[in-house]
Design a protein around this motif. Structure first.
Motif, PDB file in Angstrom:
ATOM      1  N   ILE A 359       0.856  -1.202   0.000  1.00  0.00           N
ATOM      2  CA  ILE A 359       0.000   0.000   0.000  1.00  0.00           C
ATOM      3  C   ILE A 359       0.883   1.241   0.000  1.00  0.00           C
ATOM      4  CG2 ILE A 359      -1.827   1.253   1.198  1.00  0.00           C
ATOM      5  CD1 ILE A 359      -2.721  -1.480   0.175  1.00  0.00           C
ATOM      6  N   SER A 360       0.678   2.118  -0.975  1.00  0.00           N
ATOM      7  CA  SER A 360       1.441   3.366  -1.055  1.00  0.00           C
ATOM      8  C   SER A 360       0.508   4.512  -1.451  1.00  0.00           C
ATOM      9  CB  SER A 360       2.575   3.252  -2.082  1.00  0.00           C
ATOM     10  OG  SER A 360       3.502   2.261  -1.730  1.00  0.00           O
ATOM     11  N   PHE A 361       0.569   5.599  -0.705  1.00  0.00           N
ATOM     12  CA  PHE A 361      -0.184   6.813  -1.062  1.00  0.00           C
ATOM     13  C   PHE A 361       0.293   7.956  -0.178  1.00  0.00           C
ATOM     14  CE2 PHE A 361      -2.657   5.025   2.413  1.00  0.00           C
ATOM     15  CZ  PHE A 361      -2.967   6.144   3.179  1.00  0.00           C
ATOM     16  N   ILE A 362      -0.066   9.166  -0.554  1.00  0.00           N
ATOM     17  CA  ILE A 362       0.249  10.359   0.242  1.00  0.00           C
ATOM     18  C   ILE A 362      -1.035  11.131   0.490  1.00  0.00           C
ATOM     19  CG2 ILE A 362       1.492  12.549   0.338  1.00  0.00           C
ATOM     20  CD1 ILE A 362       3.637  11.357  -1.420  1.00  0.00           C
ATOM     21  N   ALA A 363      -1.252  11.535   1.731  1.00  0.00           N
ATOM     22  CA  ALA A 363      -2.360  12.425   2.097  1.00  0.00           C
ATOM     23  C   ALA A 363      -1.743  13.747   2.555  1.00  0.00           C
ATOM     24  CB  ALA A 363      -3.192  11.801   3.215  1.00  0.00           C
ATOM     25  N   ASN A 364      -1.904  14.785   1.761  1.00  0.00           N
ATOM     26  CA  ASN A 364      -1.302  16.075   2.092  1.00  0.00           C
ATOM     27  C   ASN A 364      -2.187  16.879   3.038  1.00  0.00           C
ATOM     28  OD1 ASN A 364       1.114  15.943   0.438  1.00  0.00           O
ATOM     29  ND2 ASN A 364      -0.282  16.004  -1.324  1.00  0.00           N
ATOM     30  N   LYS A 365      -1.616  17.919   3.595  1.00  0.00           N
ATOM     31  CA  LYS A 365      -2.344  18.777   4.518  1.00  0.00           C
ATOM     32  C   LYS A 365      -3.598  19.328   3.860  1.00  0.00           C
ATOM     33  CE  LYS A 365      -1.835  22.975   7.288  1.00  0.00           C
ATOM     34  NZ  LYS A 365      -0.928  24.072   7.707  1.00  0.00           N
ATOM     35  N   ILE A 491     -12.953  16.349  17.348  1.00  0.00           N
ATOM     36  CA  ILE A 491     -12.916  17.739  16.862  1.00  0.00           C
ATOM     37  C   ILE A 491     -12.359  18.673  17.937  1.00  0.00           C
ATOM     38  CG2 ILE A 491     -14.372  19.681  16.145  1.00  0.00           C
ATOM     39  CD1 ILE A 491     -16.242  17.567  14.845  1.00  0.00           C
ATOM     40  N   ALA A 492     -12.766  18.440  19.196  1.00  0.00           N
ATOM     41  CA  ALA A 492     -12.309  19.298  20.300  1.00  0.00           C
ATOM     42  C   ALA A 492     -10.793  19.224  20.478  1.00  0.00           C
ATOM     43  CB  ALA A 492     -13.006  18.892  21.596  1.00  0.00           C
ATOM     44  N   ARG A 493     -10.202  18.148  20.024  1.00  0.00           N
ATOM     45  CA  ARG A 493      -8.751  17.966  20.155  1.00  0.00           C
ATOM     46  C   ARG A 493      -7.975  18.887  19.205  1.00  0.00           C
ATOM     47  NH1 ARG A 493      -6.050  14.096  22.689  1.00  0.00           N
ATOM     48  NH2 ARG A 493      -4.010  13.383  21.988  1.00  0.00           N
ATOM     49  N   ASN A 494      -8.646  19.287  18.103  1.00  0.00           N
ATOM     50  CA  ASN A 494      -8.041  20.152  17.090  1.00  0.00           C
ATOM     51  C   ASN A 494      -6.689  19.596  16.610  1.00  0.00           C
ATOM     52  OD1 ASN A 494      -7.930  22.373  15.380  1.00  0.00           O
ATOM     53  ND2 ASN A 494      -6.797  23.609  16.866  1.00  0.00           N
ATOM     54  N   PRO A 495      -6.684  18.374  16.075  1.00  0.00           N
ATOM     55  CA  PRO A 495      -5.418  17.741  15.687  1.00  0.00           C
ATOM     56  C   PRO A 495      -5.001  18.107  14.262  1.00  0.00           C
ATOM     57  CG  PRO A 495      -7.206  16.210  15.346  1.00  0.00           C
ATOM     58  CD  PRO A 495      -7.831  17.488  15.844  1.00  0.00           C
ATOM     59  N   GLU A 496      -3.819  17.639  13.875  1.00  0.00           N
ATOM     60  CA  GLU A 496      -3.360  17.808  12.497  1.00  0.00           C
ATOM     61  C   GLU A 496      -4.038  16.798  11.576  1.00  0.00           C
ATOM     62  OE1 GLU A 496       0.845  17.398  12.160  1.00  0.00           O
ATOM     63  OE2 GLU A 496       1.281  18.816  13.795  1.00  0.00           O
ATOM     64  N   ILE A 497      -4.330  15.606  12.136  1.00  0.00           N
ATOM     65  CA  ILE A 497      -4.841  14.505  11.317  1.00  0.00           C
ATOM     66  C   ILE A 497      -6.090  13.927  11.976  1.00  0.00           C
ATOM     67  CG2 ILE A 497      -4.311  12.215  10.368  1.00  0.00           C
ATOM     68  CD1 ILE A 497      -1.266  13.106  10.842  1.00  0.00           C
ATOM     69  N   LYS A 524     -10.537  22.423   7.589  1.00  0.00           N
ATOM     70  CA  LYS A 524      -9.983  22.600   6.240  1.00  0.00           C
ATOM     71  C   LYS A 524      -8.455  22.575   6.218  1.00  0.00           C
ATOM     72  CE  LYS A 524     -10.611  27.612   6.687  1.00  0.00           C
ATOM     73  NZ  LYS A 524     -11.319  28.788   6.128  1.00  0.00           N
ATOM     74  N   ASP A 525      -7.809  22.893   7.344  1.00  0.00           N
ATOM     75  CA  ASP A 525      -6.342  22.883   7.393  1.00  0.00           C
ATOM     76  C   ASP A 525      -5.791  21.556   7.916  1.00  0.00           C
ATOM     77  OD1 ASP A 525      -6.144  25.469   6.429  1.00  0.00           O
ATOM     78  OD2 ASP A 525      -6.384  26.334   8.432  1.00  0.00           O
ATOM     79  N   ALA A 526      -6.676  20.612   8.192  1.00  0.00           N
ATOM     80  CA  ALA A 526      -6.237  19.319   8.719  1.00  0.00           C
ATOM     81  C   ALA A 526      -6.408  18.235   7.666  1.00  0.00           C
ATOM     82  CB  ALA A 526      -7.036  18.960   9.975  1.00  0.00           C
ATOM     83  N   THR A 527      -5.649  17.159   7.840  1.00  0.00           N
ATOM     84  CA  THR A 527      -5.768  16.000   6.945  1.00  0.00           C
ATOM     85  C   THR A 527      -6.813  15.060   7.520  1.00  0.00           C
ATOM     86  OG1 THR A 527      -3.422  16.208   6.458  1.00  0.00           O
ATOM     87  CG2 THR A 527      -4.474  14.128   5.858  1.00  0.00           C
ATOM     88  N   THR A 528      -7.672  14.547   6.654  1.00  0.00           N
ATOM     89  CA  THR A 528      -8.748  13.665   7.110  1.00  0.00           C
ATOM     90  C   THR A 528      -8.669  12.321   6.406  1.00  0.00           C
ATOM     91  OG1 THR A 528     -10.178  15.589   7.464  1.00  0.00           O
ATOM     92  CG2 THR A 528     -11.238  13.423   7.412  1.00  0.00           C
TER      93      THR A 528
END
Length: 584
Positions: A359-365, A491-497, A524-528
């Motif tokens: 498995i290979s892929f990239i999820a950007n910000k 959501i309350a954690r406000n994480p990067e991912i 919108k600024d986080a990766t999901t």
């Protein structure tokens, strides 16, 4: 079991030493009483004896009895304190160890077994410590001291006492050999009965809906009967010990008096008095010897089960965690929210076949990456590799350009907001369920998180609003409401991912659409990363990865996959009509 005593600190060991000294003093007081009793017996039968001498020796006897009582109370208190502290420390150590174990290690023990080891097994050892500090120390000291007192009194009496002790040791040895293996079976059956009970309670709705009460009762009775029969066998085996010991004790007294009577009859007047006093002292000390072995026998009834429990506890404490913590607490790569899979392969421990392959892929910000596929295709397994619930077998996973294995787990988790496939609700208020762990949010952030998760309406309608109590597992709210509380927690954690493991399945289409819309704006600024079964949930994703039998068979957006991936097209057509797909 000795390994577990590492949980004692210096203060505890000093208290144990104090116990030892007090028990020794207690034994000395108890063994002095027969001496004074012997003197009183001789004085009563000797002409010209003074009453003051009889009263003096009687007073000493009372002082010994009172001193023995006081020391026994103090020792009892210290033993109870030390055993409680011991069990508290071991339970905490067990709990913390299970917290640190990876999912692979946890699955080696069943949940029921881990609960039994943390409760029942610890209690078995606690009981041995509470009783053992008093009896296991007191009995040998008393036996040795009593034997030294009577060693040169009379050869016949000594041989008789030695023979009685030999019989006792033989009985204890035989019973211990028979029963020790059975205690392991008892603890395993307790695991099973906990499992059946837990299964029944968690599935009570299904049990009632299918009129399966009788089936569950039979299932419980089967395990319960096996446990009862095994316990009865153990208790019956040890029940033999008590009558045998009392019989030996009474017969020993009888034979001591019988031999003593014969010796007294054939001796002079002066010798009669001496022999009579010796017989009283010897019988008293002989009873002390037998009582010592009675105490040891009582402990031997408890030790086998405690040894089994100690072994089960050590199995958990000695379990080596396959997921080693990294060292990085801060990463300055200039990259945030980027997740990259590089030729990732994964198979479960001891399994032969790979669950995921290449498995290979990239999820950007800012990207939303979705995973879809048939049941068992490896979707949930894939995203569970990011927070290191499992480690990859081959390949690597990078977060912000760094291998996840290099991060300290605590630091890695701060980057991630995880929502599990099964919504987890804790026995606490709404606000504490959302503001969970190290979120450390104020009320306004909690309210905003609940609003984004589309939970504001039902939460504010509850009797106490955000302070309303949620039961363990969220049994007092619906499945969709549980999912929204879990999503709000992330959501309350406000994480990067953000990681959503099929976390929208219990929501209706309208709520699902509104939630995804609000979520997209708020994050919108986080990766999901989203695992989903419904096409509607992921149709707007920036990238969709299609899995089939652990392999990536398609990657792209919705429109691209409809043209290039047959597996995705079949999934889409099974849920939406051609017209609906064309209009999307």
């Amino acid at each position: 079991m000795l390994k577990l005593f590492k949980n004692f600190n210096k203060k505890n060991y000093l208290l144990m030493l104090l116990c030892l000294l007090l028990i020794t003093f207690n034994v000395w007081l108890e063994l002095k009483m027969p001496d004074y009793m012997s003197k009183i017996t001789v004085l009563v039968q000797t002409e010209g004896s003074k009453m003051i001498d009889i009263l003096t020796n009687g007073g000493y006897m009372l002082l010994c009895a009172f001193g023995s009582l006081i020391t026994a109370i103090i020792v009892g208190y210290l033993a109870a304190y030390l055993s409680s502290i011991f069990s508290k420390n071991v339970r905490r150590k067990l709990f913390n160890k299970v917290e640190d174990l990876s999912m692979g290690e946890v699955k080696q023990f069943s949940i029921n077994s881990l609960i039994t080891r943390t409760t029942n097994d610890v209690t078995q050892i606690e009981m041995v410590i509470a009783m053992g500090l008093q009896m296991m120390i007191k009995a040998p000291i008393m036996a040795v001291w009593a034997v030294s007192k009577i060693l040169n009194k009379n050869f016949e009496w000594s041989m008789l006492t030695a023979f009685a002790v030999l019989i006792l040791l033989t009985v204890i040895g035989i019973l211990t050999v028979i029963v020790i293996p059975k205690f392991k079976i008892v603890q395993q059956l307790i695991d099973k009965i906990n499992g059946v009970t837990r299964e029944n309670l968690t599935g009570i709705r299904v049990v009632r809906a299918f009129n399966a009460e009788k089936y569950q009762e039979d299932k419980f009775d089967d395990v319960n009967d096996k446990l009862t029969k095994q316990q009865l066998f153990n208790q019956k085996s040890f029940a033999i010990m008590s009558p045998i010991m009392y019989m030996i004790m009474n017969f020993l007294t009888l034979f001591i008096y019988y031999i003593g009577a014969d010796l007294i009859r054939n001796s002079t007047l002066t010798g009669k008095l001496t022999l009579f006093g010796d017989m009283i002292v010897f019988s008293s000390y002989a009873m002390q010897v037998i009582m010592s072995f009675l105490m040891l026998a009582f402990i031997f009834m408890m030790i086998p089960r405690a040894l089994v429990s100690a072994k089960r506890i050590n199995e958990v404490l000695d379990m080596e965690n396959s997921i080693k913590d990294g060292t990085l607490e801060e990463v300055k790569t200039g990259i945030t929210g980027v997740v990259e899979f590089k030729n990732v392969y994964f198979k479960y421990p001891d399994a032969e076949e790979y669950v995921l392959e290449n498995i290979s892929f990239i999820a950007n910000k800012g990207d939303t990456v979705a995973f879809i596929g048939s049941t068992g295709s490896g979707k949930s397994t894939l995203i569970n590799l990011v927070p290191r619930f499992y480690d990859v077998t081959d390949g690597e996973i990078l977060v912000d350009g760094v291998n996840v294995k290099d991060y300290k787990q605590e630091y890695l988790y701060k980057k991630i907001g995880y929502v599990s496939q099964k919504a987890v609700i804790f026995n606490d208020s709404v606000i504490n369920n959302v503001n969970y762990g190290d979120n450390n949010c104020d009320l306004e952030i909690v309210k905003k998180a609940v609003e984004v998760a589309q939970g504001k309406e039902f939460v504010e309608k509850m009797d106490e609003g955000y302070d309303s109590h949620l039961s363990n597992g969220g049994t007092n709210i619906s499945g969709g409401q549980k999912q929204r509380i879990s999503i709000a927690r992330s959501i309350a954690r406000n994480p990067e991912i953000y990681i959503f493991d099929d976390s929208f399945s219990a929501l209706d289409y309208k709520t699902d659409a509104n939630l995804r819309k609000e979520l997209k704006n708020y994050t919108k600024d986080a990766t999901t990363l989203i695992v989903a079964q419904r096409i509607g949930t992921i149709i707007q994703a920036d990238k969709i990865i299609v899995l089939d039998n652990g392999k990536c068979v398609g990657m792209g957006n919705h429109k691209e996959l409809l043209k290039t991936c047959e597996v995705y097209k079949q999934i889409a057509l099974s849920q939406l009509s051609k017209e609906e797909l064309e209009n999307e």
